[in-house]
Design a protein around this motif. Structure first.
Motif, PDB file in Angstrom:
ATOM      1  N   ASP A 197      34.137  54.120  29.208  1.00 51.11           N
ATOM      2  CA  ASP A 197      35.070  55.178  30.190  1.00 51.11           C
ATOM      3  C   ASP A 197      35.372  54.628  31.645  1.00 51.11           C
ATOM      4  N   CYS A 198      36.520  54.662  31.963  1.00 54.16           N
ATOM      5  CA  CYS A 198      36.845  54.029  33.325  1.00 54.16           C
ATOM      6  C   CYS A 198      37.648  54.911  34.097  1.00 54.16           C
ATOM      7  N   GLU A 199      37.780  54.693  35.377  1.00 59.33           N
ATOM      8  CA  GLU A 199      38.638  55.248  36.159  1.00 59.33           C
ATOM      9  C   GLU A 199      39.186  54.380  37.267  1.00 59.33           C
ATOM     10  N   VAL A 200      40.589  54.331  37.593  1.00 58.99           N
ATOM     11  CA  VAL A 200      41.157  53.396  38.425  1.00 58.99           C
ATOM     12  C   VAL A 200      40.849  53.743  39.944  1.00 58.99           C
ATOM     13  N   LYS A 201      40.238  52.767  40.708  1.00 60.89           N
ATOM     14  CA  LYS A 201      39.985  52.923  42.265  1.00 60.89           C
ATOM     15  C   LYS A 201      40.727  52.420  42.946  1.00 60.89           C
ATOM     16  N   THR A 202      41.368  51.217  42.901  1.00 60.28           N
ATOM     17  CA  THR A 202      41.960  50.626  43.659  1.00 60.28           C
ATOM     18  C   THR A 202      43.439  49.975  42.865  1.00 60.28           C
ATOM     19  N   VAL A 203      44.450  50.052  43.399  1.00 66.39           N
ATOM     20  CA  VAL A 203      45.659  49.338  42.889  1.00 66.39           C
ATOM     21  C   VAL A 203      46.513  48.982  44.106  1.00 66.39           C
ATOM     22  N   GLU A 204      46.801  47.399  43.943  1.00 67.85           N
ATOM     23  CA  GLU A 204      47.500  47.090  45.103  1.00 67.85           C
ATOM     24  C   GLU A 204      48.073  45.859  44.236  1.00 67.85           C
ATOM     25  N   ALA A 205      49.465  46.078  43.957  1.00 68.31           N
ATOM     26  CA  ALA A 205      50.418  45.297  43.143  1.00 68.31           C
ATOM     27  C   ALA A 205      50.224  43.865  43.558  1.00 68.31           C
ATOM     28  N   ASP A 206      49.916  43.071  42.455  1.00 69.94           N
ATOM     29  CA  ASP A 206      49.716  41.714  42.465  1.00 69.94           C
ATOM     30  C   ASP A 206      48.726  40.939  43.329  1.00 69.94           C
ATOM     31  N   LYS A 207      47.710  42.065  43.641  1.00 68.62           N
ATOM     32  CA  LYS A 207      46.627  41.273  44.660  1.00 68.62           C
ATOM     33  C   LYS A 207      45.197  41.948  44.241  1.00 68.62           C
ATOM     34  N   THR A 208      45.120  43.305  44.039  1.00 73.81           N
ATOM     35  CA  THR A 208      43.889  43.786  43.754  1.00 73.81           C
ATOM     36  C   THR A 208      43.809  44.977  42.961  1.00 73.81           C
ATOM     37  N   LEU A 209      42.812  45.041  41.828  1.00 75.86           N
ATOM     38  CA  LEU A 209      42.947  46.040  40.861  1.00 75.86           C
ATOM     39  C   LEU A 209      41.270  46.367  40.758  1.00 75.86           C
ATOM     40  N   SER A 210      40.943  47.460  40.788  1.00 77.76           N
ATOM     41  CA  SER A 210      39.645  47.990  40.408  1.00 77.76           C
ATOM     42  C   SER A 210      39.299  49.251  39.801  1.00 77.76           C
ATOM     43  N   TYR A 211      38.403  49.321  38.860  1.00 75.90           N
ATOM     44  CA  TYR A 211      38.315  50.456  38.103  1.00 75.90           C
ATOM     45  C   TYR A 211      36.598  50.608  37.722  1.00 75.90           C
ATOM     46  N   THR A 212      36.276  51.923  37.638  1.00 73.87           N
ATOM     47  CA  THR A 212      34.874  51.926  37.074  1.00 73.87           C
ATOM     48  C   THR A 212      34.789  51.433  35.801  1.00 73.87           C
ATOM     49  N   TRP A 213      33.589  51.198  35.411  1.00 74.61           N
ATOM     50  CA  TRP A 213      33.151  50.800  33.886  1.00 74.61           C
ATOM     51  C   TRP A 213      31.736  51.401  33.283  1.00 74.61           C
ATOM     52  N   ALA A 214      31.927  52.479  32.617  1.00 74.30           N
ATOM     53  CA  ALA A 214      30.649  53.188  32.088  1.00 74.30           C
ATOM     54  C   ALA A 214      30.601  53.001  30.733  1.00 74.30           C
ATOM     55  N   ALA A 215      29.340  52.467  30.463  1.00 75.07           N
ATOM     56  CA  ALA A 215      29.175  52.526  29.008  1.00 75.07           C
ATOM     57  C   ALA A 215      27.829  52.280  28.910  1.00 75.07           C
ATOM     58  N   TYR A 216      26.993  53.144  27.737  1.00 72.62           N
ATOM     59  CA  TYR A 216      25.762  52.875  27.472  1.00 72.62           C
ATOM     60  C   TYR A 216      24.734  52.920  28.681  1.00 72.62           C
ATOM     61  N   GLY A 217      25.127  53.711  29.598  1.00 78.40           N
ATOM     62  CA  GLY A 217      24.176  53.779  30.693  1.00 78.40           C
ATOM     63  C   GLY A 217      24.370  52.948  31.872  1.00 78.40           C
ATOM     64  N   LEU A 218      25.388  52.332  31.684  1.00 75.28           N
ATOM     65  CA  LEU A 218      25.920  51.193  32.682  1.00 75.28           C
ATOM     66  C   LEU A 218      26.865  51.794  33.517  1.00 75.28           C
ATOM     67  N   GLU A 219      26.706  52.243  34.954  1.00 77.21           N
ATOM     68  CA  GLU A 219      27.639  52.471  35.829  1.00 77.21           C
ATOM     69  C   GLU A 219      28.043  51.172  36.717  1.00 77.21           C
ATOM     70  N   SER A 220      29.253  50.760  36.409  1.00 81.09           N
ATOM     71  CA  SER A 220      29.724  49.639  37.354  1.00 81.09           C
ATOM     72  C   SER A 220      31.149  49.595  37.892  1.00 81.09           C
TER      73      SER A 220
END
Length: 136
Positions: A61-84
């Motif tokens: 399960d993910c959620e987009v946090k940052t979008v800066e075209a051609d530079k930066t992309l970040s999203y949460t990554w949650a699975a099996y107790g891992l919150e990253s």
């Protein structure tokens, strides 16, 4: 005992890739391309968009946090107790792009997830480079 930020670890993979940032950005943000190198998904490069990555072993399960075209992309990554959080950084170089991926948030008691991510991201990067080579 409670966990502090200092007690989490990150997996970092960094590679020099001989393609411009815009081409790599497409592979990181277009669902049909993401499916070729990472997992099936319903990704949209929109901050706040919740999406799911799915594979035969389960889903993330993910959620987009940052979008800066051609530079930066970040999203949460949650699975099996891992919150990253996965953060992609694209830096133009003289011969292409330095692509850096950091997955941050592994607790010290999540050694299996940490080792799995270290191994998995190397594979994903290899597959990403193959997709880029084909994508023309």
């Amino acid at each position: 005992m409670t966990q502090t930020a200092a007690e989490t670890r990150s997996v970092v993979v960094e590679r020099e890739i001989p393609y411009p940032p815009a081409k790599i950005w497409r592979a990181l943000t277009q669902p049909h391309l993401i499916a070729e190198w990472l997992m099936k998904n319903d990704f949209q490069p929109v901050v706040g968009h919740g999406f799911k990555l799915s594979a035969d072993w389960g889903s993330v399960d993910c959620e987009v946090k940052t979008v800066e075209a051609d530079k930066t992309l970040s999203y949460t990554w949650a699975a099996y107790g891992l919150e990253s959080v996965v953060t992609w950084t694209l830096t133009p170089t003289g011969t292409g792009t330095r692509l850096r991926m950091e997955q941050a948030g592994f607790r010290t008691d999540q050694e299996q997830a940490y080792q799995g991510a270290k191994h998995g991201w190397q594979q994903f990067f290899g597959q990403l480079e193959q997709v880029l080579a084909r994508a023309g």
